[in-house]
Design a protein around this motif. Structure first.
Motif, mmCIF file in Angstrom:
data_model
loop_
_atom_site.group_PDB
_atom_site.id
_atom_site.type_symbol
_atom_site.label_atom_id
_atom_site.label_comp_id
_atom_site.label_asym_id
_atom_site.label_seq_id
_atom_site.Cartn_x
_atom_site.Cartn_y
_atom_site.Cartn_z
ATOM 1 N N VAL A 160 20.077 -11.695 12.598
ATOM 2 C CA VAL A 160 19.583 -13.068 12.693
ATOM 3 C C VAL A 160 18.794 -13.440 11.444
ATOM 4 O O VAL A 160 18.902 -14.559 10.935
ATOM 5 N N LEU A 161 18.023 -12.507 10.906
ATOM 6 C CA LEU A 161 17.166 -12.794 9.754
ATOM 7 C C LEU A 161 17.864 -12.650 8.404
ATOM 8 O O LEU A 161 17.301 -13.058 7.394
ATOM 9 N N HIS A 162 19.056 -12.089 8.383
ATOM 10 C CA HIS A 162 19.748 -11.870 7.104
ATOM 11 C C HIS A 162 20.011 -13.214 6.421
ATOM 12 O O HIS A 162 20.662 -14.090 6.984
ATOM 13 N N PRO A 163 19.516 -13.382 5.185
ATOM 14 C CA PRO A 163 19.697 -14.672 4.509
ATOM 15 C C PRO A 163 21.096 -14.800 3.911
ATOM 16 O O PRO A 163 21.733 -13.808 3.564
ATOM 17 N N VAL A 164 21.556 -16.035 3.790
ATOM 18 C CA VAL A 164 22.825 -16.263 3.106
ATOM 19 C C VAL A 164 22.575 -16.172 1.603
ATOM 20 O O VAL A 164 21.479 -16.447 1.119
ATOM 21 N N ARG A 165 23.595 -15.762 0.879
ATOM 22 C CA ARG A 165 23.494 -15.682 -0.575
ATOM 23 C C ARG A 165 24.284 -16.829 -1.182
ATOM 24 O O ARG A 165 25.483 -16.944 -0.962
ATOM 25 N N VAL A 166 23.591 -17.665 -1.930
ATOM 26 C CA VAL A 166 24.215 -18.825 -2.552
ATOM 27 C C VAL A 166 24.423 -18.521 -4.030
ATOM 28 O O VAL A 166 23.481 -18.139 -4.728
ATOM 29 N N LEU B 133 26.635 -12.661 6.524
ATOM 30 C CA LEU B 133 27.114 -11.380 7.025
ATOM 31 C C LEU B 133 28.566 -11.515 7.466
ATOM 32 O O LEU B 133 28.864 -12.187 8.442
ATOM 33 N N GLY B 134 29.479 -10.948 6.720
ATOM 34 C CA GLY B 134 30.877 -10.921 7.108
ATOM 35 C C GLY B 134 31.701 -12.148 6.775
ATOM 36 O O GLY B 134 32.882 -12.189 7.073
ATOM 37 N N ARG B 135 31.110 -13.173 6.171
ATOM 38 C CA ARG B 135 31.922 -14.339 5.833
ATOM 39 C C ARG B 135 31.460 -14.929 4.513
ATOM 40 O O ARG B 135 30.296 -14.849 4.159
#
Length: 191
Positions: A80-86, A98-100
């Motif tokens: 839930v806390l894993h940030p997206v990487r832009v 995570l995974g997409r």
């Protein structure tokens, strides 16, 4: 003696070919991402340690209970806390979770939508049918990412593709400029 002739922030693509953030070939990414990942890992491990300590203090800690209940709970918290990487490059912006991984071609943007709610979201759609959602604060905190998006959106607007959202994008750019200027003034004590 021993002068370091390398520049900070320069990415070497080939032997002796420097491409820094000022060139069109550089890929830029969220500079706070690694810190946010560490914070997520710390929170998940802190939760795991706390529940294991409480379980041990109550005398109910067992290997099966820890492996089937507490470890999956802390893994779920991290997910839930894993940030997206832009990341962004010339003509594209990608968001990887995570995974997409999703991406849009910024020079082919057709719509930019700013959704305010509990968590503000910026939604980008291109003419190829791709759609990306991200937190606009990431762009405000990373002017290079915002610059890549703005440059692509301007070319899409000039080509007549960007039909909605150029006003929202301009407001976001102005907000980022004000934040950057305020930070410069505070750093130099020019309130």
């Amino acid at each position: 003696m021993g002068h370091n002739r390398t520049r900070q922030g320069v990415v070497r693509v080939g032997p002796g070919e420097p491409y820094g953030p000022e060139t069109p070939y550089a890929t830029v990414s969220d500079r706070n991402w690694a810190h946010d990942v560490r914070a997520g890992v710390f929170c998940a491990l802190a939760l795991l340690g706390l529940v294991l300590l409480i379980d041990w203090a109550n005398g109910t800690l067992g290997l099966v209970r820890a492996a089937c209940l507490w470890v999956p709970l802390s893994v779920l918290l991290y997910a839930v806390l894993h940030p997206v990487r832009v990341t962004a490059g010339p003509g594209w912006l990608a968001v990887r979770g995570l995974g997409r991984r999703k991406h849009v071609c910024t020079c082919l943007l057709t719509a930019v939508r700013y959704d305010e709610g509990v968590a503000a979201r910026l939604v980008l759609c291109d003419s190829l049918g791709n759609r990306v959602e991200l937190d606009p604060q990431i762009l405000v905190d990373n002017p290079l990412l915002l610059h890549r998006l703005d440059a692509g959106a301007r070319s899409a607007l000039e080509a007549g593709l960007l039909r909605t959202g150029h006003v929202e994008l301009r407001r976001l750019t102005e907000r980022a400029d004000n934040t950057t200027a305020r930070g410069v003034f505070e750093a130099s004590d020019l309130h």
